[in-house]
Design a protein around this motif. Structure first.
Motif, PDB file in Angstrom:
ATOM      1  N   GLU A  84      34.423   0.237 -31.687  1.00 42.20           N
ATOM      2  CA  GLU A  84      33.819   0.900 -32.843  1.00 42.20           C
ATOM      3  C   GLU A  84      32.949  -0.059 -33.661  1.00 42.20           C
ATOM      4  O   GLU A  84      33.251  -1.231 -33.794  1.00 42.20           O
ATOM      5  CB  GLU A  84      34.927   1.482 -33.743  1.00 42.20           C
ATOM      6  CG  GLU A  84      35.589   2.692 -33.110  1.00 42.20           C
ATOM      7  CD  GLU A  84      36.983   2.985 -33.673  1.00 42.20           C
ATOM      8  OE1 GLU A  84      37.331   4.164 -33.759  1.00 42.20           O
ATOM      9  OE2 GLU A  84      37.713   2.026 -33.997  1.00 42.20           O
ATOM     10  N   SER A  85      31.869   0.520 -34.183  1.00 45.96           N
ATOM     11  CA  SER A  85      30.940  -0.261 -34.987  1.00 45.96           C
ATOM     12  C   SER A  85      30.607   0.574 -36.218  1.00 45.96           C
ATOM     13  O   SER A  85      30.246   1.739 -36.087  1.00 45.96           O
ATOM     14  CB  SER A  85      29.693  -0.522 -34.137  1.00 45.96           C
ATOM     15  OG  SER A  85      28.656  -1.003 -34.929  1.00 45.96           O
TER      16      SER A  85
ATOM     17  N   VAL B 184      28.304   6.166 -35.395  1.00 46.89           N
ATOM     18  CA  VAL B 184      28.396   7.628 -35.246  1.00 46.89           C
ATOM     19  C   VAL B 184      29.362   8.151 -36.315  1.00 46.89           C
ATOM     20  O   VAL B 184      30.001   7.369 -37.017  1.00 46.89           O
ATOM     21  CB  VAL B 184      28.907   8.041 -33.830  1.00 46.89           C
ATOM     22  CG1 VAL B 184      27.885   7.728 -32.754  1.00 46.89           C
ATOM     23  CG2 VAL B 184      30.236   7.381 -33.513  1.00 46.89           C
ATOM     24  N   ALA B 185      29.466   9.482 -36.381  1.00 50.03           N
ATOM     25  CA  ALA B 185      30.257  10.106 -37.452  1.00 50.03           C
ATOM     26  C   ALA B 185      31.692   9.601 -37.511  1.00 50.03           C
ATOM     27  O   ALA B 185      32.264   9.437 -38.584  1.00 50.03           O
ATOM     28  CB  ALA B 185      30.242  11.612 -37.286  1.00 50.03           C
ATOM     29  N   SER B 186      32.290   9.351 -36.344  1.00 48.42           N
ATOM     30  CA  SER B 186      33.692   8.934 -36.363  1.00 48.42           C
ATOM     31  C   SER B 186      33.836   7.465 -36.726  1.00 48.42           C
ATOM     32  O   SER B 186      34.927   6.929 -36.766  1.00 48.42           O
ATOM     33  CB  SER B 186      34.331   9.203 -34.999  1.00 48.42           C
ATOM     34  OG  SER B 186      33.680   8.432 -34.025  1.00 48.42           O
ATOM     35  N   GLN B 187      32.722   6.806 -36.975  1.00 50.08           N
ATOM     36  CA  GLN B 187      32.794   5.372 -37.263  1.00 50.08           C
ATOM     37  C   GLN B 187      32.304   5.022 -38.674  1.00 50.08           C
ATOM     38  O   GLN B 187      31.909   3.898 -38.947  1.00 50.08           O
ATOM     39  CB  GLN B 187      32.038   4.586 -36.184  1.00 50.08           C
ATOM     40  CG  GLN B 187      32.694   4.799 -34.819  1.00 50.08           C
ATOM     41  CD  GLN B 187      31.950   4.185 -33.662  1.00 50.08           C
ATOM     42  OE1 GLN B 187      31.210   3.232 -33.827  1.00 50.08           O
ATOM     43  NE2 GLN B 187      32.135   4.741 -32.481  1.00 50.08           N
ATOM     44  N   THR B 188      32.294   6.016 -39.566  1.00 49.13           N
ATOM     45  CA  THR B 188      32.088   5.682 -40.977  1.00 49.13           C
ATOM     46  C   THR B 188      33.392   5.063 -41.454  1.00 49.13           C
ATOM     47  O   THR B 188      34.450   5.259 -40.832  1.00 49.13           O
ATOM     48  CB  THR B 188      31.819   6.947 -41.815  1.00 49.13           C
ATOM     49  OG1 THR B 188      32.977   7.781 -41.729  1.00 49.13           O
ATOM     50  CG2 THR B 188      30.593   7.708 -41.323  1.00 49.13           C
TER      51      THR B 188
ATOM     52  N   LEU C 265      41.831  -4.220 -33.664  1.00 50.88           N
ATOM     53  CA  LEU C 265      40.707  -5.166 -33.649  1.00 50.88           C
ATOM     54  C   LEU C 265      39.428  -4.414 -33.289  1.00 50.88           C
ATOM     55  O   LEU C 265      39.414  -3.633 -32.341  1.00 50.88           O
ATOM     56  CB  LEU C 265      40.966  -6.271 -32.626  1.00 50.88           C
ATOM     57  CG  LEU C 265      42.290  -7.015 -32.767  1.00 50.88           C
ATOM     58  CD1 LEU C 265      42.455  -8.034 -31.639  1.00 50.88           C
ATOM     59  CD2 LEU C 265      42.365  -7.720 -34.115  1.00 50.88           C
ATOM     60  N   ARG C 266      38.391  -4.649 -34.064  1.00 50.85           N
ATOM     61  CA  ARG C 266      37.099  -4.003 -33.801  1.00 50.85           C
ATOM     62  C   ARG C 266      36.017  -5.077 -33.798  1.00 50.85           C
ATOM     63  O   ARG C 266      35.305  -5.249 -34.788  1.00 50.85           O
ATOM     64  CB  ARG C 266      36.806  -2.960 -34.881  1.00 50.85           C
ATOM     65  CG  ARG C 266      37.811  -1.839 -34.931  1.00 50.85           C
ATOM     66  CD  ARG C 266      37.445  -0.795 -35.972  1.00 50.85           C
ATOM     67  NE  ARG C 266      38.403   0.285 -35.998  1.00 50.85           N
ATOM     68  CZ  ARG C 266      39.515   0.312 -36.746  1.00 50.85           C
ATOM     69  NH1 ARG C 266      39.793  -0.703 -37.528  1.00 50.85           N
ATOM     70  NH2 ARG C 266      40.332   1.336 -36.689  1.00 50.85           N
TER      71      ARG C 266
END
Ligand code: ATP
Ligand code: MG
Length: 385
Positions: free
Chosen positions: A285-286, A290-294, A310-311
């Motif tokens: 994830e960054s 995308v929407a799920s990564q706010t 961990l991301r």
């Protein structure tokens, strides 16, 4: 220049005090693994400050192989010779004559303090001899050629180039994590960054056949094979996710399926991690991608687990992620067309700020526990090596 020894430097990990022995041992192990086809062509000497590879026969692609070993800060291909000053003078002259460029600098270091000349005397003796016997001139600021001379108790090491290594920590030296891997560009890059940091990854993938086809698994295997350069063995757990996903789409309210789906993924991954005694999860994830990564979404998704997640890509721009994927060789595999469970079920307008209460409300509409257990009891596991 010709060489008969490789000097391997540890960099960051040399600051690690009492763990250092373990780090050095693991780095040595990684080197052996990566050079397993050349066992008879070199001999490894482990010292407290460096690892030396005495080269008996030339190894093809040696530089490329060494550049892909995590925990190596830098390395030099050096010529080890008798440290007698006259001998160093004549070898240095020979090397300088072979090297392209018109300016040079000698950089001597007397590591063996019992050597009868100090660094400055060595520099002057060597440089003087080169000035006398070639057209090359000294430039201490921006030389075409820098000849390093390290005087150690077992000989003089001469080298003109130092290659930057992969950095980070040796494979497996800092712990383990369960990496959620899709077939996209991001998660293989995140995996690489974790491995480089010394983290051993085990992978988990959520598959939703027949919505996702079996080509995804081939693609994942190819991706992990590419990562085998950095971690020689990777376990991949494939979770049968179809039932859960269908259920989510049946009961979800508008904009929520992705959030609920990701909460289920995190739940399943956490439980598998506990069973495997792996303390952390990881994703590609960054923030904002995308929407799920706010940040709001990540918070609501993260709420289902109390494990550290961990991301490694959380602050990376896509262009930079793509650059890394090209460098490590995963890009061409990642862009092969495939149907990911996210793309198939993606709602028209996913929520960028989902509410936790709404997620809980949706989830209360079905008993997902037996479905999670069923999925965990029907895992497919593969060993990619
Ligand atoms: P990627 O390029 O890694 O697919 P992405 O930009 O497509 O990432 P998402 O699809 O939102 O982003 O997924 C974010 C992260 O969630 C992925 O990087 C991965 O860690 C995890 N993930 C997504 N789909 C799956 C899946 N089917 N199985 C396991 N993990 C997944
Ligand atoms: Mg994806």
């Amino acid at each position: 220049m010709d060489y008969n020894v490789v000097i391997v430097r540890f960099g960051e990990m040399s600051t690690k005090g009492k763990n250092k022995r373990d780090f050095v041992f693991r780095l040595a192990h990684s080197i052996r693994l990566n050079l397993r086809n050349y066992e008879d062509d070199y001999e490894m000497i482990i010292r407290h400050d460096h690892i030396y590879l005495n080269i008996k026969n030339k190894i093809d692609n040696l530089v490329d192989i060494l550049k892909e070993i995590s925990g190596m800060y830098s390395f030099s291909l050096a010529l080890k010779i008798d440290p007698d000053l006259e001998n160093i003078k004549s070898e240095a002259l020979r090397i300088l004559k072979e090297e392209k460029g018109s300016t040079f600098k000698i950089h001597a270091r007397r590591i063996d303090k019992s050597y009868p000349y100090i660094s400055d005397e060595i520099n002057r003796a060597i440089a003087g001899n080169i000035l006398k016997n070639t057209d090359k001139i000294v430039d201490v600021h921006n030389p075409d050629i820098t000849l390093d001379i390290e005087i150690r108790d077992d000989g003089a090491y001469l080298f003109t180039t130092t290659v930057k290594g992969m950095g980070g920590y040796p494979s497996g030296s800092t712990g383990k994590c369960l990496m959620m891997i899709s077939g996209g560009i991001d998660s293989p890059v995140a995996s690489y960054l974790l491995i480089r940091r010394g983290i051993e990854i085990t992978c988990i993938h959520f598959a939703s056949p027949p919505y996702t086809n079996s080509g995804v698994i081939d693609k994942l295997e190819d991706l992990l094979h590419t990562l085998n350069k950095f971690q020689p063995k990777i376990r991949l757990f494939i979770v049968p996710f179809t039932k859960i996903q269908e259920k989510i789409y049946e009961i979800s309210t508008e904009g929520y399926p992705i959030t609920i789906m990701r909460r289920m993924m995190y739940r399943i991954a956490s439980r598998l991690a506990v069973r495997l005694k792996i303390p952390c999860l990881a994703t590609g994830e960054s923030v904002g991608q995308v929407a799920s990564q706010t940040l709001d979404s990540l918070n609501v998704i993260n709420e289902v687990t109390n494990m550290a997640v961990l991301r490694p890509l959380c602050t990376y721009d896509k262009v930079d992620i793509i650059k890394i994927s090209e460098k490590i060789g995963t890009y061409d595999i990642s862009i092969r067309p495939f149907e990911d469970c996210c793309t198939i079920f993606a709602p028209v307008k996913p929520k960028t700020s989902p509410h936790l209460d709404e997620c809980r409300h949706i989830e209360s509409k079905f008993d997902f526990e037996p479905l999670i257990e069923e999925a965990l009891n029907n895992l497919d596991v593969r060993y990619i090596k």
